[in-house]
Design an enzyme around this catalytic site. Structure first.
Site, short mmCIF file in Angstrom:
data_model
loop_
_atom_site.label_atom_id
_atom_site.label_comp_id
_atom_site.label_asym_id
_atom_site.label_seq_id
_atom_site.Cartn_x
_atom_site.Cartn_y
_atom_site.Cartn_z
CG HIS A 17 -1.95 -0.95 1.37
ND1 HIS A 17 -2.13 -1.73 2.47
CD2 HIS A 17 -2.95 -1.29 0.51
CE1 HIS A 17 -3.19 -2.51 2.31
NE2 HIS A 17 -3.70 -2.27 1.13
CE LYS A 41 -12.37 -5.59 1.33
NZ LYS A 41 -10.93 -5.55 1.19
NE ARG A 91 -2.98 -6.94 -4.58
CZ ARG A 91 -3.80 -6.92 -3.54
NH1 ARG A 91 -3.33 -7.18 -2.35
NH2 ARG A 91 -5.07 -6.66 -3.69
CB SER A 128 -4.44 -6.39 4.48
OG SER A 128 -4.01 -5.13 4.06
P1 ADP Z 1 -5.94 -5.75 0.46
O1 ADP Z 1 -6.31 -6.25 -0.92
O2 ADP Z 1 -4.51 -5.99 0.81
O3 ADP Z 1 -6.93 -6.07 1.54
P2 ADP Z 1 -7.04 -3.11 0.21
O4 ADP Z 1 -8.44 -3.54 0.00
O5 ADP Z 1 -6.78 -2.25 1.40
O6 ADP Z 1 -5.97 -4.22 0.33
O7 ADP Z 1 -6.48 -2.49 -1.11
C1 ADP Z 1 -6.41 -1.14 -1.39
C2 ADP Z 1 -5.66 -0.90 -2.67
O8 ADP Z 1 -4.29 -1.21 -2.50
C3 ADP Z 1 -6.10 -1.74 -3.87
O9 ADP Z 1 -6.02 -0.92 -5.01
C4 ADP Z 1 -5.08 -2.82 -3.98
O10 ADP Z 1 -4.93 -3.30 -5.28
C5 ADP Z 1 -3.85 -2.07 -3.54
N1 ADP Z 1 -2.84 -2.94 -3.01
C6 ADP Z 1 -2.94 -3.72 -1.92
N2 ADP Z 1 -1.79 -4.42 -1.75
C7 ADP Z 1 -0.96 -4.06 -2.77
C8 ADP Z 1 0.34 -4.44 -3.18
N3 ADP Z 1 1.02 -5.36 -2.51
N4 ADP Z 1 0.87 -3.86 -4.28
C9 ADP Z 1 0.15 -2.96 -4.97
N5 ADP Z 1 -1.09 -2.56 -4.66
C10 ADP Z 1 -1.64 -3.11 -3.57
#
Ligand code: ADP
Length: 161
Positions: A17, A41, A91, A128
């Site tokens: 993130h 969620k 990703r 996460s």
């Molecule tokens: P997660 O999928 O880890 O629960 P979130 O729902 O908080 O994360 O995701 C928020 C944003 O961050 C999304 O656009 C997701 O693609 C991006 N994101 C999460 N982890 C990564 C990563 N390792 N590399 C690039 N973008 C990421």
């Protein structure tokens, strides 16, 4: 002034993130990290306030980044805050289908464009949920999350054990 939103649940914030947030902050004047507070969620590990506190700690070196909560439609939140862009991290191909559909829906609803940043290869496997699973069973996540998050995870799972 160009304002971008980086939305997500951030439960908790990972180095993946932060990489996306830092790179977004280089391209936009103002970046709002929008923490989702929608009830679908469920099963979060950290409360909204804890997630916000951890995010604050991790982005304090970025003067054009702030943290806000949002509920409901992201595009409404974007309009209210004068944000013309959404930035998401990609990703893997598996992220793409859903993200493309959502970007097109948001474009249709509001005219707001979504920009995608490809993940740095060292973070492409990070999510996460996986970090929480590893930490829960005592695995070392110190290279995957900022130190303050690693400490908090460790404390949380020690309490649970
Ligand atoms: P997660 O999928 O880890 O629960 P979130 O729902 O908080 O994360 O995701 C928020 C944003 O961050 C999304 O656009 C997701 O693609 C991006 N994101 C999460 N982890 C990564 C990563 N390792 N590399 C690039 N973008 C990421």
């Amino acid at each position: 002034m160009a304002t971008a939103l980086c939305p997500g649940s951030f439960d908790p914030v990972t180095n993946g993130h932060l990489d996306i947030i830092e790179r977004t902050a280089r391209h936009f004047d103002d970046v709002i990290v929008a923490v989702i507070r929608n009830p679908q969620k469920t099963g979060s590990l950290f409360t909204l306030e804890e997630r916000q506190e951890l995010l604050h700690e991790c982005v304090k070196h970025l003067s054009n980044v702030r943290i806000e909560f949002f509920k409901g439609l992201l595009v409404e939140f974007a309009k209210e805050h004068g944000a013309s862009s959404i930035v998401k991290g990609l990703r893997a191909v598996s992220d793409f289908d859903y993200e493309l559909q959502m970007a097109q829906m948001n474009q249709r609803l509001s005219g707001i464009d979504t920009f995608f940043i490809s993940t740095s290869p060292q973070y492409s496997f990070l999510s996460s949920s996986l970090v929480k699973e590893v930490a829960r069973f005592g695995g070392d996540v110190s290279t995957m999350v900022p130190p303050v998050v690693a400490e908090r995870l460790q404390g949380r799972f020690v309490q649970e054990a």
